[in-house]
Structure formats: structure tokens, C-alpha cells
Design an enzyme around this catalytic site. Structure first.
Site, PDB file in Angstrom:
ATOM      1  N   CYS A  80     -27.125  19.868  62.646  1.00 58.64           N
ATOM      2  CA  CYS A  80     -27.820  18.603  62.385  1.00 58.64           C
ATOM      3  C   CYS A  80     -27.251  17.478  63.245  1.00 58.64           C
ATOM      4  O   CYS A  80     -26.100  17.071  63.056  1.00 58.64           O
ATOM      5  CB  CYS A  80     -27.694  18.307  60.891  1.00 58.64           C
ATOM      6  SG  CYS A  80     -28.132  16.637  60.406  1.00 58.64           S
ATOM      7  N   CYS A 110     -26.130  14.401  61.355  1.00 62.46           N
ATOM      8  CA  CYS A 110     -24.903  14.727  60.609  1.00 62.46           C
ATOM      9  C   CYS A 110     -23.688  14.567  61.518  1.00 62.46           C
ATOM     10  O   CYS A 110     -22.659  14.012  61.102  1.00 62.46           O
ATOM     11  CB  CYS A 110     -24.945  16.165  60.082  1.00 62.46           C
ATOM     12  SG  CYS A 110     -26.262  16.492  58.895  1.00 62.46           S
TER      13      CYS A 110
END
Length: 129
Positions: free
Chosen positions: A32, A35
Site C-alpha cells: 500500500c 501506508c
């Protein structure tokens, strides 16, 4: 992950969250992009707030935890105080916004929060007849 951040798993979740009092949880995954962008912001906050528990849940490695908290989007930040989730929001927060959320969570009157949770549970169970 720095030494100021705890990796949460199904095995240690209850111990860390129940014993922590005030826990910030970052639900994330290696693949991600947002993230990875949020990770250094989270780590720096962990360094500034050594009285709080900062924890990370790898949603790929811990799908049961992600499912238990109905995580649909990552990153998601959750704050748990006294075993009550007081904040949950998907998306990578900028540093100033994360600090603001931490200050708001610190300022909560937990007696009021517990009372409103109890009231909501009573209402859900039909206890206000």
C-alpha cells in the site's frame, strides 16, 4: 518498525490493547503506497509520545484482526482508550492532523465516553423501555 512501535498480532492483541490504556493502531499493508507514506509520520509521532502505545497491524499477515475491526481501506488509524475505540479513520493523515487527533483523544473525558457507550448498548438491547 522502530522500537517504539509494537507489531500487533492475533496472539498479542488483547495483552497490548487491554494493558495499554491509550493505543494508536495503524492498519497497513506492505503493498500500500499511502501506508508507506504514513509510516514515517506514525513513527515520528511514536517518538514524540512515549507515554502512548503505537502499534501496527499488517492486514495481510493478520486478516482476522482486520476483519474483526471491519477494516475496508488502508491505511486506517484507530485509537483505543480504556478498551474503547474512540477514533477510527481511513487515509494517511498529515503530521499536523495526527497530532491534532492525538490531542483530541487525550482531552476526552473517559467517564463521559463510558457512560455514552453504556447508554448506546442499553438502547441497542432495548433497555430503555
Amino acid at each position: 518498525m522502530s522500537s517504539s512501535t509494537v507489531e500487533l498480532t492475533k496472539e498479542n492483541f488483547d495483552e497490548v490493547v487491554s494493558g495499554g490504556g491509550f493505543v494508536l493502531i495503524d492498519f497497513w499493508a506492505e503493498w500500500c503506497g499511502p501506508c508507506r507514506q504514513f509510516a514515517p509520520v506514525f513513527e515520528r509521532a511514536a517518538g514524540r509520545h512515549d507515554d502512548l502505545v503505537f502499534a501496527k497491524v499488517d492486514t495481510e499477515a493478520q486478516p482476522d484482526l482486520a476483519a474483526a475491526f471491519e477494516i475496508r481501506s488502508i491505511p486506517t488509524l484507530m485509537i483505543v482508550r480504556d478498551n474503547i475505540a474512540v477514533f477510527a479513520q481511513p487515509g494517511a493523515l498529515p503530521e499536523a492532523a495526527l497530532e491534532d487527533v492525538i490531542q483530541q483523544a487525550r482531552a476526552l473525558d473517559m467517564d463521559e465516553v463510558r457512560a455514552s457507550v453504556t447508554q448506546a448498548q442499553d438502547k441497542a438491547q432495548g433497555g430503555d423501555e
